[in-house]
Scaffold this motif. Structure first.
Motif, PDB file in Angstrom:
ATOM      1  N   LEU A 175       0.832  -1.211   0.000  1.00  0.00           N
ATOM      2  CA  LEU A 175       0.000   0.000   0.000  1.00  0.00           C
ATOM      3  C   LEU A 175       0.863   1.256   0.000  1.00  0.00           C
ATOM      4  CD1 LEU A 175      -2.908   1.317   0.504  1.00  0.00           C
ATOM      5  CD2 LEU A 175      -2.173   1.416   2.887  1.00  0.00           C
ATOM      6  N   VAL A 176       1.836   1.268   0.920  1.00  0.00           N
ATOM      7  CA  VAL A 176       2.673   2.470   1.048  1.00  0.00           C
ATOM      8  C   VAL A 176       3.480   2.707  -0.229  1.00  0.00           C
ATOM      9  CG1 VAL A 176       4.599   3.518   2.313  1.00  0.00           C
ATOM     10  CG2 VAL A 176       2.812   2.306   3.554  1.00  0.00           C
ATOM     11  N   SER A 177       4.061   1.638  -0.756  1.00  0.00           N
ATOM     12  CA  SER A 177       4.919   1.827  -1.934  1.00  0.00           C
ATOM     13  C   SER A 177       4.122   2.343  -3.134  1.00  0.00           C
ATOM     14  CB  SER A 177       5.639   0.531  -2.292  1.00  0.00           C
ATOM     15  OG  SER A 177       4.692  -0.486  -2.533  1.00  0.00           O
ATOM     16  N   ARG A 201       3.242   6.357  -6.855  1.00  0.00           N
ATOM     17  CA  ARG A 201       2.240   6.919  -7.770  1.00  0.00           C
ATOM     18  C   ARG A 201       1.895   8.374  -7.462  1.00  0.00           C
ATOM     19  NH1 ARG A 201      -2.360   2.192  -8.507  1.00  0.00           N
ATOM     20  NH2 ARG A 201      -1.018   0.680  -9.561  1.00  0.00           N
ATOM     21  N   SER A 202       1.793   8.707  -6.181  1.00  0.00           N
ATOM     22  CA  SER A 202       1.251  10.030  -5.882  1.00  0.00           C
ATOM     23  C   SER A 202       2.019  10.834  -4.841  1.00  0.00           C
ATOM     24  CB  SER A 202      -0.201   9.876  -5.434  1.00  0.00           C
ATOM     25  OG  SER A 202      -0.798  11.124  -5.356  1.00  0.00           O
ATOM     26  N   LEU A 203       2.292  10.200  -3.688  1.00  0.00           N
ATOM     27  CA  LEU A 203       2.842  10.968  -2.566  1.00  0.00           C
ATOM     28  C   LEU A 203       4.209  11.586  -2.895  1.00  0.00           C
ATOM     29  CD1 LEU A 203       1.515  11.424   0.149  1.00  0.00           C
ATOM     30  CD2 LEU A 203       2.951   9.617   1.111  1.00  0.00           C
ATOM     31  N   GLY A 204       5.099  10.791  -3.468  1.00  0.00           N
ATOM     32  CA  GLY A 204       6.449  11.268  -3.786  1.00  0.00           C
ATOM     33  C   GLY A 204       6.429  12.453  -4.743  1.00  0.00           C
ATOM     34  N   PRO A 205       5.779  12.285  -5.921  1.00  0.00           N
ATOM     35  CA  PRO A 205       5.729  13.418  -6.848  1.00  0.00           C
ATOM     36  C   PRO A 205       5.019  14.637  -6.264  1.00  0.00           C
ATOM     37  CG  PRO A 205       5.074  11.397  -7.957  1.00  0.00           C
ATOM     38  CD  PRO A 205       5.213  11.062  -6.513  1.00  0.00           C
ATOM     39  N   LEU A 206       3.955  14.394  -5.498  1.00  0.00           N
ATOM     40  CA  LEU A 206       3.178  15.518  -4.964  1.00  0.00           C
ATOM     41  C   LEU A 206       3.976  16.303  -3.925  1.00  0.00           C
ATOM     42  CD1 LEU A 206       0.384  16.402  -5.820  1.00  0.00           C
ATOM     43  CD2 LEU A 206      -0.549  15.244  -3.815  1.00  0.00           C
ATOM     44  N   THR A 221       4.987  -1.151 -10.547  1.00  0.00           N
ATOM     45  CA  THR A 221       5.233  -1.519 -11.949  1.00  0.00           C
ATOM     46  C   THR A 221       6.074  -0.450 -12.658  1.00  0.00           C
ATOM     47  OG1 THR A 221       3.264  -0.397 -12.695  1.00  0.00           O
ATOM     48  CG2 THR A 221       3.003  -2.710 -12.047  1.00  0.00           C
ATOM     49  N   TYR A 222       6.551  -0.812 -13.844  1.00  0.00           N
ATOM     50  CA  TYR A 222       7.276   0.178 -14.649  1.00  0.00           C
ATOM     51  C   TYR A 222       6.367   1.342 -15.019  1.00  0.00           C
ATOM     52  CZ  TYR A 222      11.340  -2.826 -15.071  1.00  0.00           C
ATOM     53  OH  TYR A 222      12.460  -3.572 -14.790  1.00  0.00           O
ATOM     54  N   LEU A 223       5.093   1.025 -15.251  1.00  0.00           N
ATOM     55  CA  LEU A 223       4.135   2.082 -15.587  1.00  0.00           C
ATOM     56  C   LEU A 223       4.040   3.090 -14.440  1.00  0.00           C
ATOM     57  CD1 LEU A 223       1.948   3.237 -17.500  1.00  0.00           C
ATOM     58  CD2 LEU A 223       0.285   1.810 -16.302  1.00  0.00           C
ATOM     59  N   ASP A 224       4.019   2.562 -13.198  1.00  0.00           N
ATOM     60  CA  ASP A 224       3.973   3.457 -12.031  1.00  0.00           C
ATOM     61  C   ASP A 224       5.177   4.388 -12.031  1.00  0.00           C
ATOM     62  OD1 ASP A 224       1.661   2.327 -11.027  1.00  0.00           O
ATOM     63  OD2 ASP A 224       2.734   0.818  -9.857  1.00  0.00           O
ATOM     64  N   ILE A 225       6.344   3.783 -12.238  1.00  0.00           N
ATOM     65  CA  ILE A 225       7.586   4.564 -12.157  1.00  0.00           C
ATOM     66  C   ILE A 225       7.664   5.600 -13.287  1.00  0.00           C
ATOM     67  CG2 ILE A 225      10.116   4.435 -12.289  1.00  0.00           C
ATOM     68  CD1 ILE A 225       9.836   1.618 -10.976  1.00  0.00           C
ATOM     69  N   ASN A 265      -4.758   5.915 -15.837  1.00  0.00           N
ATOM     70  CA  ASN A 265      -5.798   4.897 -15.609  1.00  0.00           C
ATOM     71  C   ASN A 265      -6.244   4.243 -16.919  1.00  0.00           C
ATOM     72  OD1 ASN A 265      -5.779   4.957 -12.896  1.00  0.00           O
ATOM     73  ND2 ASN A 265      -7.546   6.299 -12.659  1.00  0.00           N
ATOM     74  N   LEU A 266      -6.221   5.005 -17.987  1.00  0.00           N
ATOM     75  CA  LEU A 266      -6.577   4.431 -19.304  1.00  0.00           C
ATOM     76  C   LEU A 266      -5.613   3.297 -19.651  1.00  0.00           C
ATOM     77  CD1 LEU A 266      -7.330   7.615 -21.432  1.00  0.00           C
ATOM     78  CD2 LEU A 266      -8.973   6.002 -20.460  1.00  0.00           C
ATOM     79  N   PHE A 267      -4.319   3.524 -19.374  1.00  0.00           N
ATOM     80  CA  PHE A 267      -3.314   2.497 -19.661  1.00  0.00           C
ATOM     81  C   PHE A 267      -3.477   1.299 -18.723  1.00  0.00           C
ATOM     82  CE2 PHE A 267      -1.317   6.240 -21.484  1.00  0.00           C
ATOM     83  CZ  PHE A 267      -0.876   5.739 -22.699  1.00  0.00           C
ATOM     84  N   ARG A 268      -3.823   1.584 -17.466  1.00  0.00           N
ATOM     85  CA  ARG A 268      -3.952   0.503 -16.484  1.00  0.00           C
ATOM     86  C   ARG A 268      -5.097  -0.427 -16.849  1.00  0.00           C
ATOM     87  NH1 ARG A 268      -2.494   4.147 -12.027  1.00  0.00           N
ATOM     88  NH2 ARG A 268      -0.290   3.718 -11.725  1.00  0.00           N
ATOM     89  N   VAL A 269      -6.199   0.137 -17.326  1.00  0.00           N
ATOM     90  CA  VAL A 269      -7.365  -0.674 -17.700  1.00  0.00           C
ATOM     91  C   VAL A 269      -6.984  -1.617 -18.832  1.00  0.00           C
ATOM     92  CG1 VAL A 269      -9.674  -0.571 -18.731  1.00  0.00           C
ATOM     93  CG2 VAL A 269      -9.067   0.971 -16.876  1.00  0.00           C
ATOM     94  N   GLN A 270      -6.202  -1.088 -19.807  1.00  0.00           N
ATOM     95  CA  GLN A 270      -5.787  -1.940 -20.917  1.00  0.00           C
ATOM     96  C   GLN A 270      -4.837  -3.031 -20.422  1.00  0.00           C
ATOM     97  OE1 GLN A 270      -4.158   0.869 -23.634  1.00  0.00           O
ATOM     98  NE2 GLN A 270      -6.149   1.553 -24.340  1.00  0.00           N
TER      99      GLN A 270
END
Lengths: 259, 252
Positions: free
Chosen positions: B80-82, B87-92, B184-188, B247-252
């Motif tokens: 959860l934390v990672s 995805r959000s906390l680090g960039p924000l 995932t790589y997508l997250d990074i 999210n569009l990419f994640r759904v695919q």
């Protein structure tokens, strides 16, 4: 203290050469406020022309139009053969290399030392990066303004007069054909003002520049001018040598000459 | 009148951005100044970002644990934390700190140069102040933000690990195995691309506010304030928009 007879007087009137600046019917407004109205001016080779007027009469706007910092609403501005308002950025930069602009507040880059301030235009405009060539040019310009020892100081360590001199040195380093001085003696004591006036004259003599000096300081006008244009309410209303204007009983000039 | 003023301002902003894309490809390139700005801007905010990210990692872990524990899913804590951090906390966190620290810095610096006519002095000496001052700073923030986000993510996860280790005695290997299993790589990559947009927004907003500041000393303060507030708003807008796109990419 300097006496009246010590003051270096301007070069005696010479036959007028070619006009290096021609301003015709220039008007400029900011919103509803008309700053320049049908302004006309000629600057001739090796001439020191003073634009005299109160604060807020459009003096600085006039010279900013000459270097393309502001665009006129109407009229033509010809500097060294360039029609300034129509120039592309590239052409404007080519013109600006030949026109030195000394700002009222000196406008030294405060994140740089004096040396770096002077090197900046050399590196960026002329592509000079050779250390010995840079040193030679910087020290020569500093010598011309009498501040060789200030090269490693930062602008914050300089007095008002020193800042003005370094500002002038930074423009001289590109060997300009025209010098524009915006209130060169504003905020300076009389002795330092007189030293700046001498510097303006020596710059003309050494660099063969034509100069426009914007001022409301009558001492500066007397010491530096070959010719004076009086600018009041955005219009150039009177013109002549210092002595000619002093003899005129002009209401708008009276406050300047009653010193 | 207000609408007209707003539209004129908007057109001015677009012209400013358009000029950036024109000048960034126009030689001579400001490589030396850009590298200098990268060092200055990165160096200036690195410690603050590391410190706040470390604390954020600890706090987020500590606050999430009771909720997960109530479902008996405490072992999911690293996952959860990672995901939240990458995805959000680090960039924000990085974006907001840089908006405050770098945005205000750029805005105030350029505004004081504007007020003291230093930008005009560059202009009349035939140099290109926009390229030297704006392009270098915007490039620096755009390039440095993703790098700072990488540091922020690592340190936040380290803070989180120390918390988890302190409570459950989870080993370093186990913790980071769980992290690498969910991130995932997508997250990074999406996080890095998003941060680059944050950096661009901070740089361009700070530069615009400074470059177009009002004359006088109040103009400097106003420019710094505008730079911070507007770039923070942009960061949240970009974050929301990027979430929709990713999210569009994640759904695919």
């Amino acid at each position: 203290m300097r006496t009246e007879t010590d003051i270096i007087m301007p070069a005696p009137s010479q036959p007028r050469g070619n006009a290096v600046v021609e301003v015709r019917h220039v008007s400029k407004s900011f919103g509803d406020r008309e700053v320049l109205v049908d302004f006309n001016l000629d600057l001739f080779e090796r001439e020191n022309l003073v634009i005299l007027g109160k604060s807020g009469t459009g003096k600085s706007v006039a010279i900013k139009i000459m270097v393309g910092l502001l665009k006129p609403d109407s009229g033509t501005v010809n500097v060294l053969g360039y029609d300034v308002p129509t120039l592309s950025t590239k052409e404007l930069n080519a013109l600006r290399l030949q026109v030195g602009f000394s700002f009222q507040g000196s406008a030294l880059y405060d994140s740089m030392t004096v040396r770096e301030n002077l090197e900046f235009p050399l590196k960026r405009n002329l592509g000079i990066y050779n250390r010995s060539e840079l040193d030679e040019k910087v020290m020569s310009a500093l010598k011309d303004v009498g501040l060789e020892s200030a090269s490693n100081l930062s602008p914050a360590e300089l007095s008002g007069g020193m800042k003005k001199r370094i500002g002038i040195a930074r423009t001289l380093i590109l060997n300009p054909k025209i010098m524009l001085y915006d209130e060169p003696t504003a905020g300076l004591d009389p002795v330092t003002s007189s030293e700046i006036n001498e510097l303006i004259l020596s710059v003309r003599d050494k660099y063969n520049t034509s100069s426009i000096i914007i001022t409301h300081d009558i001492s500066c006008a007397r010491e530096t001018s070959d010719r004076i244009v009086g600018l009041f309410d955005g219009r150039n209303k009177v013109e002549g040598t210092f002595d000619e204007l002093k003899k005129q009983n002009n209401e708008e000039l009276k406050p300047f000459f009653n010193y | 009148m207000k609408v007209k003023k707003f539209l004129i301002g908007l057109a001015d902003v677009f012209r400013f951005i358009k000029r950036f894309f024109k000048e960034v490809f126009y030689p001579p390139f400001e490589i030396k100044e850009t590298l200098r700005q990268c060092f200055l801007l990165g160096n200036r905010s690195l410690f603050l970002i590391l410190f706040t990210s470390f604390l954020a990692g600890i706090v987020f872990t500590k606050q999430s644990r009771p909720s997960l524990a109530s479902f008996g899913a405490e072992s999911w804590l690293p996952s959860l934390v990672s995901q939240a951090v990458v995805r959000s906390l680090g960039p924000l966190i990085t974006g907001l700190i840089c908006a405050g620290k770098l945005g205000s810095n750029i805005g105030a610096e350029l505004a004081s140069m504007q007020v003291s006519e230093q930008i005009d002095a560059m202009e009349v000496s035939g140099t290109r102040p926009y390229a030297y001052l704006v392009v270098s700073r915007v490039l620096a923030t755009t390039l440095m933000l993703p790098l700072l986000v990488v540091f922020a993510d690592i340190v936040a996860l380290l803070g989180s690990y120390l918390m988890v280790n302190g409570i459950n005695g989870t080993s370093f290997t186990l913790y980071f195995n769980e992290v690498s299993a969910v991130v995932t790589y997508l997250d990074i990559f999406s996080s890095l691309i998003k941060s680059a947009f944050f950096g661009f927004a901070i740089g361009i907003v700070g530069s615009y506010a400074g470059y177009h500041s009002e004359k006088g000393t109040t103009g400097v303060g106003k420019a710094a304030n505008t730079a911070v507030v507007v770039s923070m708003i942009f960061i949240f807008v970009i974050d929301l928009a990027s979430l929709q796109i990713i999210n569009l990419f994640r759904v695919q």
